[in-house]
Design a protein around this motif. Structure first.
Motif, PDB file in Angstrom:
ATOM      1  N   CYS A   3      31.000  58.435  55.675  1.00  0.00           N
ATOM      2  CA  CYS A   3      30.611  58.608  57.070  1.00  0.00           C
ATOM      3  C   CYS A   3      31.676  57.998  57.981  1.00  0.00           C
ATOM      4  CB  CYS A   3      29.261  57.933  57.309  1.00  0.00           C
ATOM      5  SG  CYS A   3      28.628  58.196  58.952  1.00  0.00           S
ATOM      6  N   ASP A   4      32.076  58.753  58.984  1.00  0.00           N
ATOM      7  CA  ASP A   4      33.076  58.245  59.927  1.00  0.00           C
ATOM      8  C   ASP A   4      32.399  57.465  61.047  1.00  0.00           C
ATOM      9  OD1 ASP A   4      35.306  59.167  58.649  1.00  0.00           O
ATOM     10  OD2 ASP A   4      35.291  61.090  59.671  1.00  0.00           O
ATOM     11  N   ASN A   5      31.818  56.344  60.704  1.00  0.00           N
ATOM     12  CA  ASN A   5      31.143  55.491  61.668  1.00  0.00           C
ATOM     13  C   ASN A   5      32.123  54.388  62.074  1.00  0.00           C
ATOM     14  OD1 ASN A   5      29.521  53.627  63.009  1.00  0.00           O
ATOM     15  ND2 ASN A   5      27.733  54.149  61.774  1.00  0.00           N
ATOM     16  N   LEU A   6      32.490  54.359  63.350  1.00  0.00           N
ATOM     17  CA  LEU A   6      33.489  53.409  63.827  1.00  0.00           C
ATOM     18  C   LEU A   6      33.041  51.966  63.633  1.00  0.00           C
ATOM     19  CD1 LEU A   6      36.209  53.028  65.183  1.00  0.00           C
ATOM     20  CD2 LEU A   6      35.037  53.133  67.382  1.00  0.00           C
ATOM     21  N   PHE A   7      31.757  51.681  63.807  1.00  0.00           N
ATOM     22  CA  PHE A   7      31.252  50.326  63.638  1.00  0.00           C
ATOM     23  C   PHE A   7      31.522  49.811  62.229  1.00  0.00           C
ATOM     24  CE2 PHE A   7      27.765  47.612  62.112  1.00  0.00           C
ATOM     25  CZ  PHE A   7      27.987  46.509  62.915  1.00  0.00           C
ATOM     26  N   PHE A   8      31.181  50.631  61.225  1.00  0.00           N
ATOM     27  CA  PHE A   8      31.381  50.194  59.848  1.00  0.00           C
ATOM     28  C   PHE A   8      32.865  50.093  59.495  1.00  0.00           C
ATOM     29  CE2 PHE A   8      26.929  51.603  59.143  1.00  0.00           C
ATOM     30  CZ  PHE A   8      26.445  50.360  58.791  1.00  0.00           C
ATOM     31  N   LYS A   9      33.698  50.952  60.065  1.00  0.00           N
ATOM     32  CA  LYS A   9      35.130  50.842  59.813  1.00  0.00           C
ATOM     33  C   LYS A   9      35.671  49.519  60.350  1.00  0.00           C
ATOM     34  CE  LYS A   9      36.386  55.635  59.391  1.00  0.00           C
ATOM     35  NZ  LYS A   9      37.304  56.687  59.762  1.00  0.00           N
ATOM     36  N   ILE A  14      37.477  43.843  59.265  1.00  0.00           N
ATOM     37  CA  ILE A  14      37.284  42.399  59.418  1.00  0.00           C
ATOM     38  C   ILE A  14      37.092  41.734  58.060  1.00  0.00           C
ATOM     39  CG2 ILE A  14      35.678  40.657  60.295  1.00  0.00           C
ATOM     40  CD1 ILE A  14      35.250  42.536  62.733  1.00  0.00           C
ATOM     41  N   VAL A  15      36.281  42.351  57.198  1.00  0.00           N
ATOM     42  CA  VAL A  15      36.037  41.774  55.873  1.00  0.00           C
ATOM     43  C   VAL A  15      37.332  41.703  55.066  1.00  0.00           C
ATOM     44  CG1 VAL A  15      34.908  42.194  53.645  1.00  0.00           C
ATOM     45  CG2 VAL A  15      33.600  42.391  55.759  1.00  0.00           C
ATOM     46  N   TYR A  16      38.109  42.787  55.070  1.00  0.00           N
ATOM     47  CA  TYR A  16      39.355  42.768  54.310  1.00  0.00           C
ATOM     48  C   TYR A  16      40.410  41.886  54.977  1.00  0.00           C
ATOM     49  CZ  TYR A  16      37.328  46.356  51.397  1.00  0.00           C
ATOM     50  OH  TYR A  16      36.510  47.038  50.540  1.00  0.00           O
ATOM     51  N   GLY A  17      40.314  41.700  56.288  1.00  0.00           N
ATOM     52  CA  GLY A  17      41.195  40.752  56.964  1.00  0.00           C
ATOM     53  C   GLY A  17      40.904  39.323  56.543  1.00  0.00           C
ATOM     54  N   ILE A  18      39.623  38.997  56.406  1.00  0.00           N
ATOM     55  CA  ILE A  18      39.247  37.665  55.911  1.00  0.00           C
ATOM     56  C   ILE A  18      39.751  37.481  54.485  1.00  0.00           C
ATOM     57  CG2 ILE A  18      37.271  36.220  55.268  1.00  0.00           C
ATOM     58  CD1 ILE A  18      35.789  37.488  57.687  1.00  0.00           C
ATOM     59  N   THR A  19      39.645  38.543  53.682  1.00  0.00           N
ATOM     60  CA  THR A  19      40.167  38.490  52.312  1.00  0.00           C
ATOM     61  C   THR A  19      41.665  38.211  52.320  1.00  0.00           C
ATOM     62  OG1 THR A  19      38.481  40.049  51.577  1.00  0.00           O
ATOM     63  CG2 THR A  19      40.421  39.798  50.179  1.00  0.00           C
ATOM     64  N   ALA A  20      42.395  38.897  53.189  1.00  0.00           N
ATOM     65  CA  ALA A  20      43.844  38.677  53.271  1.00  0.00           C
ATOM     66  C   ALA A  20      44.148  37.251  53.724  1.00  0.00           C
ATOM     67  CB  ALA A  20      44.466  39.682  54.236  1.00  0.00           C
ATOM     68  N   TYR A  21      43.374  36.728  54.673  1.00  0.00           N
ATOM     69  CA  TYR A  21      43.583  35.359  55.128  1.00  0.00           C
ATOM     70  C   TYR A  21      43.448  34.382  53.970  1.00  0.00           C
ATOM     71  CZ  TYR A  21      42.544  30.808  57.094  1.00  0.00           C
ATOM     72  OH  TYR A  21      42.536  29.461  57.348  1.00  0.00           O
ATOM     73  N   PHE A  22      42.371  34.511  53.199  1.00  0.00           N
ATOM     74  CA  PHE A  22      42.177  33.609  52.067  1.00  0.00           C
ATOM     75  C   PHE A  22      43.260  33.795  51.009  1.00  0.00           C
ATOM     76  CE2 PHE A  22      37.530  33.335  53.307  1.00  0.00           C
ATOM     77  CZ  PHE A  22      37.617  32.017  53.717  1.00  0.00           C
ATOM     78  N   ALA A  31      38.993  34.416  48.231  1.00  0.00           N
ATOM     79  CA  ALA A  31      39.485  35.777  48.462  1.00  0.00           C
ATOM     80  C   ALA A  31      38.805  36.754  47.504  1.00  0.00           C
ATOM     81  CB  ALA A  31      40.998  35.829  48.291  1.00  0.00           C
ATOM     82  N   MET A  32      38.635  36.352  46.249  1.00  0.00           N
ATOM     83  CA  MET A  32      37.973  37.228  45.283  1.00  0.00           C
ATOM     84  C   MET A  32      36.501  37.409  45.627  1.00  0.00           C
ATOM     85  SD  MET A  32      39.840  36.490  41.632  1.00  0.00           S
ATOM     86  CE  MET A  32      38.733  35.198  41.225  1.00  0.00           C
ATOM     87  N   TYR A  33      35.846  36.358  46.102  1.00  0.00           N
ATOM     88  CA  TYR A  33      34.446  36.486  46.504  1.00  0.00           C
ATOM     89  C   TYR A  33      34.307  37.456  47.675  1.00  0.00           C
ATOM     90  CZ  TYR A  33      33.527  32.294  43.688  1.00  0.00           C
ATOM     91  OH  TYR A  33      33.407  31.391  42.679  1.00  0.00           O
ATOM     92  N   TRP A  34      35.175  37.310  48.683  1.00  0.00           N
ATOM     93  CA  TRP A  34      35.131  38.202  49.846  1.00  0.00           C
ATOM     94  C   TRP A  34      35.460  39.639  49.460  1.00  0.00           C
ATOM     95  CZ3 TRP A  34      33.399  38.115  54.720  1.00  0.00           C
ATOM     96  CH2 TRP A  34      32.973  36.892  55.222  1.00  0.00           C
ATOM     97  N   GLY A  37      32.429  41.007  47.484  1.00  0.00           N
ATOM     98  CA  GLY A  37      31.318  41.212  48.406  1.00  0.00           C
ATOM     99  C   GLY A  37      31.554  42.368  49.356  1.00  0.00           C
ATOM    100  N   GLY A  38      32.772  42.478  49.851  1.00  0.00           N
ATOM    101  CA  GLY A  38      33.109  43.576  50.758  1.00  0.00           C
ATOM    102  C   GLY A  38      33.051  44.925  50.079  1.00  0.00           C
ATOM    103  N   MET A  39      33.562  44.995  48.871  1.00  0.00           N
ATOM    104  CA  MET A  39      33.527  46.263  48.135  1.00  0.00           C
ATOM    105  C   MET A  39      32.089  46.650  47.782  1.00  0.00           C
ATOM    106  SD  MET A  39      36.857  45.726  45.714  1.00  0.00           S
ATOM    107  CE  MET A  39      36.673  47.249  44.825  1.00  0.00           C
TER     108      MET A  39
END
Length: 58
Positions: A3-9, A14-22, A31-34, A37-39
């Motif tokens: 689904c091309d829902n902008l909110f979920f994108k 944000i979730v993968y950005g937090i992963t990259a930060y860690f 990073a592995m937990y995020w 969880g994100g996937m």
């Protein structure tokens, strides 16, 4: 993503950005937990959208 829902994108970015930060701050366990969880959350949302009634286009 089904689904091309902008909110979920934005949420997934944000979730993968937090992963990259860690990852880049050498906190690999967090990073592995995020990432896991994100996937998982992305897969659950896609599954829900798949079975959602198709009354309107996503």
């Amino acid at each position: 993503m089904m689904c091309d829902n902008l909110f979920f994108k934005i949420v997934w970015v944000i979730v993968y950005g937090i992963t990259a930060y860690f990852t880049f701050t050498n906190q690999m366990m967090m990073a592995m937990y995020w990432m896991a969880g994100g996937m998982f959350a992305q897969a659950v949302v896609d599954l829900i959208y798949h079975f959602w009634p198709k009354q309107r286009k996503c």
